[in-house]
Motif scaffolding. Sequence first.
Motif, PDB file in Angstrom:
ATOM      1  N   PRO A  39       0.798  -1.221   0.000  1.00 57.91           N
ATOM      2  CA  PRO A  39       0.000   0.000   0.000  1.00 57.91           C
ATOM      3  C   PRO A  39       0.836   1.281   0.000  1.00 57.91           C
ATOM      4  O   PRO A  39       0.440   2.274  -0.612  1.00 57.91           O
ATOM      5  CB  PRO A  39      -0.833  -0.116   1.281  1.00 57.91           C
ATOM      6  N   GLU A  40       1.986   1.250   0.652  1.00 60.49           N
ATOM      7  CA  GLU A  40       2.803   2.458   0.706  1.00 60.49           C
ATOM      8  C   GLU A  40       3.405   2.759  -0.664  1.00 60.49           C
ATOM      9  O   GLU A  40       3.442   3.917  -1.085  1.00 60.49           O
ATOM     10  CB  GLU A  40       3.854   2.332   1.807  1.00 60.49           C
ATOM     11  N   LEU A  42       1.986   1.716  -3.478  1.00 56.86           N
ATOM     12  CA  LEU A  42       0.813   2.071  -4.276  1.00 56.86           C
ATOM     13  C   LEU A  42       0.403   3.522  -4.047  1.00 56.86           C
ATOM     14  O   LEU A  42      -0.168   4.155  -4.925  1.00 56.86           O
ATOM     15  CB  LEU A  42      -0.358   1.127  -3.975  1.00 56.86           C
ATOM     16  N   GLY A  43       0.714   4.043  -2.865  1.00 58.85           N
ATOM     17  CA  GLY A  43       0.462   5.450  -2.562  1.00 58.85           C
ATOM     18  C   GLY A  43       1.597   6.354  -3.038  1.00 58.85           C
ATOM     19  O   GLY A  43       1.642   7.534  -2.696  1.00 58.85           O
ATOM     20  N   GLU A  80      -0.866   9.993   0.905  1.00 51.96           N
ATOM     21  CA  GLU A  80      -0.283   8.826   0.254  1.00 51.96           C
ATOM     22  C   GLU A  80      -0.786   7.523   0.880  1.00 51.96           C
ATOM     23  O   GLU A  80      -1.031   6.533   0.174  1.00 51.96           O
ATOM     24  CB  GLU A  80       1.247   8.883   0.323  1.00 51.96           C
ATOM     25  N   GLY A  84      -2.900   4.729  -1.114  1.00 53.02           N
ATOM     26  CA  GLY A  84      -2.442   3.344  -1.146  1.00 53.02           C
ATOM     27  C   GLY A  84      -3.498   2.374  -0.645  1.00 53.02           C
ATOM     28  O   GLY A  84      -3.667   1.279  -1.195  1.00 53.02           O
TER      29      GLY A  84
END
Length: 155
Positions: A39-40, A42-43, A80, A84
């Motif tokens: 997720p990080e 993706l952000g 962010e 994410g």
Amino acid sequence: MIIISACLCGINCKYNGGNNLRKDIKDLFDQGKAVLVCPENLGELPTPRSAREIVGGTGKDVLEGRARVISAEGKDSTKEFLEGAEKTLEIAKKVGAKVAILKAKSPSCGCGWIYDGTFSGKLIKGNGVTAELLSKKGIKVYNEDNFKEEEWGEL
């Protein structure tokens, strides 16, 4: 299908550039039962990156606008982390994921316990931003220490 934090399968996306490889979890991916997410990343946060923690609450509070995700140097990364989490949810929906195995204690993926926002190593009860969003949307969220395949039923 399962969503798994990419760092748990040996992908070097952890904040410090490393990973948190767990062979038993990577086996699920190798068997074609899982899709990997960070997720990080993706952000659009880079790897490596400064450590971040949720200040002022938990992932639930971030989703509700009452808490922020801040780096040790004071940079706000809430936007962010929310981005994410949303992108991870989109992927989960696309693949029909009913289960997620996410990295414990992380401000995005933490499930059950996360760091308290003081960068002191102290834990509080709660979920990270992505874990909270997935859980809220009906996906069963586990961490690498409490996942139990026998509880999943038909995936």
